[in-house]
Design an enzyme around this catalytic site. Structure first.
Site, PDB file in Angstrom:
ATOM      1  N   GLY A  73     -24.250  -0.403 -16.335  1.00  0.00           N
ATOM      2  CA  GLY A  73     -23.114  -0.149 -16.861  1.00  0.00           C
ATOM      3  C   GLY A  73     -21.276  -0.932 -16.533  1.00  0.00           C
ATOM      4  O   GLY A  73     -21.307  -1.831 -16.435  1.00  0.00           O
ATOM      5  N   CYS A  74     -21.227  -0.475 -15.286  1.00  0.00           N
ATOM      6  CA  CYS A  74     -20.346  -0.666 -14.544  1.00  0.00           C
ATOM      7  C   CYS A  74     -20.917  -1.554 -13.887  1.00  0.00           C
ATOM      8  O   CYS A  74     -19.631  -2.819 -13.447  1.00  0.00           O
ATOM      9  CB  CYS A  74     -20.328   0.224 -13.591  1.00  0.00           C
ATOM     10  N   THR A  75     -22.446  -2.412 -13.646  1.00  0.00           N
ATOM     11  CA  THR A  75     -22.237  -3.381 -12.910  1.00  0.00           C
ATOM     12  C   THR A  75     -22.504  -4.707 -13.636  1.00  0.00           C
ATOM     13  O   THR A  75     -22.009  -5.496 -13.728  1.00  0.00           O
ATOM     14  CB  THR A  75     -24.060  -3.185 -11.804  1.00  0.00           C
ATOM     15  N   ALA A  78     -18.452  -5.327 -14.015  1.00  0.00           N
ATOM     16  CA  ALA A  78     -18.154  -5.897 -13.229  1.00  0.00           C
ATOM     17  C   ALA A  78     -18.600  -7.621 -12.676  1.00  0.00           C
ATOM     18  O   ALA A  78     -17.889  -8.284 -12.771  1.00  0.00           O
ATOM     19  CB  ALA A  78     -17.977  -5.442 -11.847  1.00  0.00           C
TER      20      ALA A  78
END
Length: 192
Positions: A73-75, A78
């Site tokens: 999710g963070c990828t 970003a």
């Protein structure tokens, strides 16, 4: 009697599982940093070893807190901010910083993997996360995913809290920045 009380308690607590996953606020929020309040000042190291200080920004700033570097999710989040960073800088004269609890080495690796052109900051002891009042998610097991849009003076203009839809934070941020943008003046002036 006890059985019906237990069933009622389960039904009430289960109802929150079906509530909308996001909280969008342009007025107020249950989070500690509220719309209209000045964001805490902070100085954190970015992926390049440089110190970023919030009060030195002097332009609108999107501050997004995310759970961890190099997670799915963070990828996605970003990458989505990276796709829009030039547009955000050009159209809104704003910048973006991401913050999570991993160290500068992790930030450097994450930024290199994704080719990030904006600062991601190391908040190793979660001090800044706590100052902003970012809530924990997933029953307190994960750091939350919250985006704050600050005006040029550091005053919170909008807050968006949605752990499950990482990519939605970018559209939220752009919409909030658009609302802050001054209206364009007419292309003509009266001769008197």
């Amino acid at each position: 009697m006890k059985t019906s009380a237990i069933i009622a308690a389960i039904a009430c607590t289960s109802a929150s599982a079906f509530a909308p996953a996001s909280t969008v606020s342009r007025q107020n929020t249950a989070l500690n940093l509220k719309v209209g309040e000045t964001a805490p000042d902070f100085a954190l190291e970015d992926q390049n070893g440089k110190t970023f200080k919030r009060s030195a920004a002097k332009k609108p700033l999107v501050v997004y807190f995310y759970p961890a570097d190099s997670t799915p999710g963070c990828t996605v989040q970003a990458k989505a901010f990276q796709e829009e960073i030039q547009s955000i800088r050009k159209e809104f004269k704003a910048d973006v910083v991401g913050i999570s609890g991993q160290g500068a080495e992790s930030k450097q690796k994450f930024a290199q993997e994704l080719g990030l052109d904006f600062s991601i900051l190391a908040d190793e002891k979660d001090a800044v996360r706590k100052e902003f009042g970012v809530p924990k998610a997933a029953f307190g097991f994960l750091p939350g995913r919250v985006t704050y849009v600050l005006d040029k003076d550091g005053v919170c203009a909008s807050v968006y809290d949605n752990l499950g839809d990482a990519a939605s934070h970018i559209e939220f941020a752009k919409d909030a920045l658009a609302e802050m943008k001054p209206a364009k003046k007419a292309g003509f002036t009266l001769p008197f």
